[in-house]
Design an enzyme around this catalytic site. Sequence first.
Site, PDB file in Angstrom:
ATOM      1  N   ASP A   1     -10.885   2.200   3.869  1.00  0.00           N
ATOM      2  CA  ASP A   1     -11.103   0.905   3.556  1.00  0.00           C
ATOM      3  C   ASP A   1     -12.625   0.303   3.966  1.00  0.00           C
ATOM      4  OD1 ASP A   1      -9.160  -0.977   3.173  1.00  0.00           O
ATOM      5  OD2 ASP A   1      -8.657  -1.644   5.377  1.00  0.00           O
TER       6      ASP A   1
ATOM      7  N   GLN B   1      -4.588  -1.827   9.771  1.00  0.00           N
ATOM      8  CA  GLN B   1      -4.332  -3.093   9.058  1.00  0.00           C
ATOM      9  C   GLN B   1      -4.909  -4.093  10.128  1.00  0.00           C
ATOM     10  OE1 GLN B   1      -3.238  -3.612   5.840  1.00  0.00           O
ATOM     11  NE2 GLN B   1      -3.924  -5.868   6.382  1.00  0.00           N
TER      12      GLN B   1
ATOM     13  N   LYS C   1       0.839  -1.164  -0.001  1.00  0.00           N
ATOM     14  CA  LYS C   1       0.225  -0.194  -0.038  1.00  0.00           C
ATOM     15  C   LYS C   1       0.955   1.050  -0.195  1.00  0.00           C
ATOM     16  CE  LYS C   1      -3.786  -2.720   2.237  1.00  0.00           C
ATOM     17  NZ  LYS C   1      -4.331  -3.137   3.315  1.00  0.00           N
TER      18      LYS C   1
END
Length: 276
Positions: free
Chosen positions: A118, A95, A51
Amino acid sequence: MKKIDGRLVADHLQEELKTKVEALQAVGKNPTLAVVLVGEDPASKVYVGGKERTAKKLGMGSLRYDLPATSTQEEILEMVEKLNQDPEVHGILVQLPLPKGLDEKEVLEAIDKEKDVDCFHPYNLGKLFQGDESGFLPCTPHGVIKLLEYYDIEIEGKDVVIVGRSNIVGKPMFSLMLNRSATVTVVHSRTKDLAEKTKKADILVAAVGIAGFITKDMVKPGAVIVDVGINSIDGKLYGDVDKEVEEVASYMTPVPGGVGPMTITMLMDNTIKACK
Ligand code: NAD
């Protein structure tokens, strides 16, 4: 069988995103993604690294915060709040999975819904469920839609079968397909006569997490096969769909090089949207 080339489509979309980043920078804005990694999970480190690299490749701002596995719930929430308040940060990604004992749901809900790139916040998922796609869209299933669009594969009126019902893939995939007027069936670990259902699919999306789970006899000849699975065996990556399915599919995504590159691209797309 025609290959659905996720790398090709991701490269194409990333060129467009680069132009959007440059346009924002020309007016003094720099789309910036902040990634929070708690602990030392090796797979998470690889994902976070990917990312960061993509954000840099597109000329975007990329911030990374590594917290120790011993971090408390309060420390993580404090970090999220700091990023929520930071006007230079447009997207926040924590994450997953978090180390055992931490409350993921509370952390995800603490992220400002305007920075939830996200798309794990109930507000953004709820909007999608109501058919409103003006907010952030979950990266992996949105990437699947972009792949189908790129190859002019029609969704409206088609029988779509999704294998897997996770909050990350299966459920939002259901909403995105239904919003495009497909007739959608979601099958999962408790489904009876699963193959009878997968055989009806014009478009079959596999998101199970078991290598080679979908075999040739479970697929209707001419079906479009989207393989979301990423399963690592002896250092090699395998999808959820057995290779022999290539013999009957009309289109199929490979693993690696199918859905994977699209997920990161859609994350960048969301971050640019957040900055705008
Ligand atoms: P998950 O474990 O949360 O969900 C798996 C789903 O599969 C569950 O809903 C379960 O009901 C179903 N399932 C499990 N065993 C089954 C069985 N025997 N029969 C039928 N259904 C069964 O996983 P997830 O997060 O949705 O991820 C699924 C796969 O996709 C994994 O391999 C993951 O690594 C991969 N993934 C890839 C990307 C990407 O960018 N390509 C992104 C997210 C997840």
